[in-house]
Design a protein around this motif. Structure first.
Motif, PDB file in Angstrom:
ATOM      1  N   LEU A 241       9.922   1.457  -7.313  1.00  0.00           N
ATOM      2  CA  LEU A 241       8.541   1.226  -7.325  1.00  0.00           C
ATOM      3  C   LEU A 241       7.978   1.223  -5.586  1.00  0.00           C
ATOM      4  O   LEU A 241       8.760   0.454  -4.634  1.00  0.00           O
ATOM      5  CB  LEU A 241       8.064  -0.189  -7.880  1.00  0.00           C
ATOM      6  CG  LEU A 241       8.067  -0.118  -9.434  1.00  0.00           C
ATOM      7  CD1 LEU A 241       7.453  -1.637  -9.627  1.00  0.00           C
ATOM      8  CD2 LEU A 241       6.872   0.831  -9.881  1.00  0.00           C
ATOM      9  N   ALA A 242       7.098   1.907  -5.241  1.00  0.00           N
ATOM     10  CA  ALA A 242       6.304   1.786  -4.069  1.00  0.00           C
ATOM     11  C   ALA A 242       5.079   0.754  -3.971  1.00  0.00           C
ATOM     12  O   ALA A 242       4.238   1.010  -4.816  1.00  0.00           O
ATOM     13  CB  ALA A 242       5.953   3.228  -3.595  1.00  0.00           C
ATOM     14  N   ARG A 243       5.321  -0.041  -3.118  1.00  0.00           N
ATOM     15  CA  ARG A 243       4.110  -1.046  -2.882  1.00  0.00           C
ATOM     16  C   ARG A 243       3.547  -0.965  -1.708  1.00  0.00           C
ATOM     17  O   ARG A 243       3.995  -1.052  -0.671  1.00  0.00           O
ATOM     18  CB  ARG A 243       4.615  -2.472  -3.263  1.00  0.00           C
ATOM     19  CG  ARG A 243       4.804  -2.710  -4.701  1.00  0.00           C
ATOM     20  CD  ARG A 243       5.493  -4.048  -5.168  1.00  0.00           C
ATOM     21  NE  ARG A 243       5.512  -4.227  -6.629  1.00  0.00           N
ATOM     22  CZ  ARG A 243       6.479  -5.154  -7.006  1.00  0.00           C
ATOM     23  NH1 ARG A 243       7.169  -5.667  -6.186  1.00  0.00           N
ATOM     24  NH2 ARG A 243       6.546  -5.008  -8.454  1.00  0.00           N
ATOM     25  N   LEU A 244       2.233  -0.804  -1.663  1.00  0.00           N
ATOM     26  CA  LEU A 244       1.214  -0.699  -0.407  1.00  0.00           C
ATOM     27  C   LEU A 244       0.554  -2.068  -0.237  1.00  0.00           C
ATOM     28  O   LEU A 244      -0.370  -2.251  -1.123  1.00  0.00           O
ATOM     29  CB  LEU A 244       0.527   0.572  -0.412  1.00  0.00           C
ATOM     30  CG  LEU A 244      -0.597   0.798   0.702  1.00  0.00           C
ATOM     31  CD1 LEU A 244       0.616   1.328   2.141  1.00  0.00           C
ATOM     32  CD2 LEU A 244      -1.290   1.994   0.483  1.00  0.00           C
ATOM     33  N   ASP A 245       0.681  -2.718   0.723  1.00  0.00           N
ATOM     34  CA  ASP A 245      -0.015  -4.068   0.906  1.00  0.00           C
ATOM     35  C   ASP A 245      -0.077  -4.753  -0.320  1.00  0.00           C
ATOM     36  O   ASP A 245      -0.953  -5.382  -0.947  1.00  0.00           O
ATOM     37  CB  ASP A 245      -1.129  -3.849   1.357  1.00  0.00           C
ATOM     38  CG  ASP A 245      -1.567  -3.239   2.886  1.00  0.00           C
ATOM     39  OD1 ASP A 245      -0.390  -3.482   3.716  1.00  0.00           O
ATOM     40  OD2 ASP A 245      -2.482  -2.233   2.870  1.00  0.00           O
ATOM     41  N   GLY A 246       1.132  -4.724  -1.310  1.00  0.00           N
ATOM     42  CA  GLY A 246       1.473  -5.410  -2.180  1.00  0.00           C
ATOM     43  C   GLY A 246       0.990  -5.063  -3.373  1.00  0.00           C
ATOM     44  O   GLY A 246       1.126  -5.714  -4.590  1.00  0.00           O
ATOM     45  N   ARG A 247       0.224  -3.889  -3.449  1.00  0.00           N
ATOM     46  CA  ARG A 247      -0.211  -3.075  -4.631  1.00  0.00           C
ATOM     47  C   ARG A 247       0.815  -2.013  -5.208  1.00  0.00           C
ATOM     48  O   ARG A 247       0.941  -1.029  -4.332  1.00  0.00           O
ATOM     49  CB  ARG A 247      -1.459  -2.718  -4.206  1.00  0.00           C
ATOM     50  CG  ARG A 247      -2.135  -2.002  -5.671  1.00  0.00           C
ATOM     51  CD  ARG A 247      -3.962  -1.580  -5.581  1.00  0.00           C
ATOM     52  NE  ARG A 247      -4.032  -0.861  -4.360  1.00  0.00           N
ATOM     53  CZ  ARG A 247      -4.190   0.537  -4.541  1.00  0.00           C
ATOM     54  NH1 ARG A 247      -4.084   0.978  -5.807  1.00  0.00           N
ATOM     55  NH2 ARG A 247      -4.473   1.392  -3.769  1.00  0.00           N
ATOM     56  N   THR A 248       1.083  -1.945  -6.397  1.00  0.00           N
ATOM     57  CA  THR A 248       2.115  -0.766  -6.776  1.00  0.00           C
ATOM     58  C   THR A 248       1.087   0.429  -6.806  1.00  0.00           C
ATOM     59  O   THR A 248       0.181   0.815  -7.564  1.00  0.00           O
ATOM     60  CB  THR A 248       2.557  -1.148  -8.085  1.00  0.00           C
ATOM     61  OG1 THR A 248       3.356  -2.317  -8.197  1.00  0.00           O
ATOM     62  CG2 THR A 248       3.395   0.087  -8.695  1.00  0.00           C
ATOM     63  N   VAL A 249       1.748   1.358  -6.117  1.00  0.00           N
ATOM     64  CA  VAL A 249       1.178   2.742  -5.959  1.00  0.00           C
ATOM     65  C   VAL A 249       1.927   4.080  -6.105  1.00  0.00           C
ATOM     66  O   VAL A 249       1.384   5.028  -6.397  1.00  0.00           O
ATOM     67  CB  VAL A 249       0.421   2.889  -4.466  1.00  0.00           C
ATOM     68  CG1 VAL A 249      -0.700   2.008  -4.319  1.00  0.00           C
ATOM     69  CG2 VAL A 249       1.563   2.854  -3.488  1.00  0.00           C
ATOM     70  N   GLY A 250       3.222   3.650  -6.472  1.00  0.00           N
ATOM     71  CA  GLY A 250       3.969   4.920  -6.613  1.00  0.00           C
ATOM     72  C   GLY A 250       5.273   4.496  -7.559  1.00  0.00           C
ATOM     73  O   GLY A 250       5.608   3.291  -7.419  1.00  0.00           O
TER      74      GLY A 250
END
Length: 314
Positions: A55-64
């Motif tokens: 899982l990729a998380r951007l600023d805590g949000r799952t985006v990938g």
């Protein structure tokens, strides 16, 4: 912007599914439709069971997200997707790099494989840009693969030479090696080992002042071309070097060549040398005794199936 990529298991099925639905719903309509559009939380959990996922998380949000599916010596990337709201921020590249690193930590895995839809040329080009090469085609899918990098710990200069000598045993004419690492990291020491393994003529020293040297074989094998690209202005200058040899008949080693020498061949081997301490200026550390971490990162079909040296062989 804070980006992290983490390894997950079945417990993350809902998060993976949310990314898959968002990513695949935004793609062009295909015939037949992508199987990913019919996934459920239960089916994603089943896909995650054998090898987990990322899982990729951007600023805590799952985006990938991507599912890691091991099969023999291959790790297949399934349901690879990035939320459309986060595209253009390097998420996909970060997922690929993390998948390569994760494959390198798992025993027996030698290649990453992706099945891309041939109707999506930009997607196919992305995988090419990430070092994947076409290995099979069964419409509507293009199978693409790239070798898994190998990391070797090198405790001494003698071990660095030994690494080069062992690597020479799998090299052939036309191979290109791209070396990177700070001054004094051991690039020339490594190349000296290559020269010994290839049985070439002449003392191998840093080519800084002459830019390139050609070392002919003493035993009928390929020559060794040793290039320092530090002062070259671009690929054109590299192509214009008067080396008095056909690079297709030589093993070419380019120091400081990242982003420059790759155009010399369809595939190449990145050799990245770093200090184990991570601090070249640390006090109380003997620079000659400071262990090195060498990452052997092969790119292209040529390297699929090639057995690279491991720490245990040195």
């Amino acid at each position: 912007m804070s980006l992290e990529v983490i390894v997950v298991g079945q417990e993350a099925a809902a998060e993976v599914l949310a990314v898959v639905r968002a990513a695949f719903a935004a793609r062009p309509v295909l015939d037949p439709p992508a199987d990913a559009l019919s996934e459920t939380e239960a089916s994603i959990a089943a896909l995650l069971a054998p090898g987990g996922g990322l899982l990729a998380r951007l600023d805590g949000r799952t985006v990938g997200a991507v599912v890691l599916d091991p099969d023999g010596d291959a790790l297949y990337l399934r349901r690879f997707g990035v939320d459309p709201s986060a595209q253009g921020r390097g998420i996909a590249r970060a997922l690929v790099r993390a998948a390569l690193a994760e494959a390198g930590r798992r025993d027996g895995l030698k290649r990453l494989v992706i099945l891309a839809r041939e109707e999506l040329p930009l997607t196919v080009q992305f995988w090419r840009d990430m070092g994947f090469a076409e290995t099979a085609r069964q419409p509507p899918y293009v199978e693409m693969a790239r070798p898994v990098p190998r990391t070797v710990e090198i405790p001494t200069a003698d071990a660095m030479r030994s690494l080069g000598e062992h690597l020479a045993s799998v090299l052939q004419a036309g191979d290109v090696l791209v070396l990177s690492g700070e001054l004094g990291a051991g690039k020339t020491t490594f190349t000296q080992g290559l020269g010994a393994g290839l049985d070439v003529r002449g003392s191998i020293t840093s080519p800084t002042f002459v830019i390139a040297r050609v070392h002919p074989s003493l035993s009928g094998g390929p020559s060794l071309v040793h290039v320092d690209a530090y002062r070259l202005g671009g690929t054109a200058e590299l192509d214009d070097l008067d080396l008095d040899t056909d690079l297709d008949q030589a093993v070419t080693v380019v120091e400081w060549g990242s982003g420059l020498a790759e155009g010399l061949a369809d595939g190449w081997l990145e050799v990245r040398i770093g200090r184990a301490t991570g601090d070249a200026g640390a006090t109380g550390i003997d620079p000659e005794a400071d262990p090195r971490i060498v990452e052997l990162d092969p790119v292209g079909v040529r390297w699929l199936g090639v057995e690279l040296p491991a720490s245990s062989t040195l």
